[in-house]
Motif scaffolding. Sequence first.
Motif: not given
Lengths: 215, 207
Positions: B8-36
């Motif tokens: 399918g298309p590389v960029v879907g509707p909303g594909g320009d938004a960095p996140y699509h669910h509230d929990w996603e930035p928490r996963i980013l933070a979880l990844n950064v903190i546990t790595g750091f």
Amino acid sequence: MDGVHDVGGMQGFGPAVWPGSEQPTHADWELRAFVLALVTGPGSSHAFRHTIERLDPARYLSDGYYERWLYEAEQALVESGAITHEEVLDWEHRLGAGAEMPRTSDLEGAASLVRALRRNRPLEPAVDARFAAGDGVRVRRMRPAGHTRCPRYLRGARGTVTRVQGLDGVPDVDNAATEPVYAIAFDSGELWGDDVERHVVHADLWERYLEPDHV
Amino acid sequence: MGGMQGFGPVVGPGGDAPYHHDWEPRILALNVITGFERLRVSNGRADREEMPPVEYLAAGYFDRWLWSVERGLLEHGTIAAGEIDAMIDRLEAGEVVARSTDPVQVARMLKVLDDVPTLPPAENPRFAVGDRVRVLRMRPHGHNRSPRYLRGVEGVVQRVQCNDARPGAGAEPVYLVSFDSVDVWGDDADRGAVLADLWEGYLEPAT
């Protein structure tokens, strides 16, 4: 089409052979899906495969072999207008609610289908073949739109013709044309690099997938 | 997936938004903190590539991050097998997620994230601008950044980029290599250049 179905050469899919994998079917409905696809089939195994190739990639990988056959049969019936998608959903609902499955039997039709399946015609000899046994060839780079039987992992690789198999329908143009098919041998190092176990990979390839290897 | 069709298309509707669910930035933070804080084994992409293929394709971007964070936490011994399922049960039973905040930790991490080091110049590069090279055929174990669709293809070095650590190997020169689309996709492809940054270990001189 270079879709997720072309898993040749890919890693991470687990063992190709596992306990029970020698069984032709693993559930009763699988045989019925097989027969359904045969009886209603488009008459071309290439069109059949291309329908399956267009499945959503995640669904393609999670569906079992006969789930894909069933999908193809339903899709072909809907596309030909024989049934509607709503009918399929309606039957799912009715059978789920305990309705009796209608059965039909056509012994004559079944016999002729079995005869057709058993008819194993040898390929016509390829008189005007471009390549001969011993020729060096290279698999063309391509970006096929429809079905192809040229595996992605062979593209650009050099091999040697070991046999001219005969004339066969070209999968990429749905049997409309016949073309010489060659058995080609590839050195594993040519495909996977110098540090792999050395062996020979054999593939049957249509003439249009090949060009002379000038080097 | 490079070069594969049917996704399918590389960029879907909303594909320009960095996140699509509230929990996603928490996963980013979880990844950064546990790595750091070195709370997990950090295999990142190598781990995610070991996801079963069906699961990998069905999962979203941050689903995969969560998968590799959980795996890294388990492998490091920060959490024990069963703890994740037990926590899921507790949250489903109505327990409220425990929250914590540590502005000092956040400031430290943001500083490190902002401080993007410049990669050093290439050391004793084997190839120069204008050299013809071929991407090696290979069957890599572990993470690799040589796309399959370029294997065996000849291209031209456009730029010697820098020295950088090659996954699974040491630091070595990285080159910007230009490929003719026809050499990658065949004679009937739209003409254009395909550009890729490739480590020296992925290349050989074209004969």
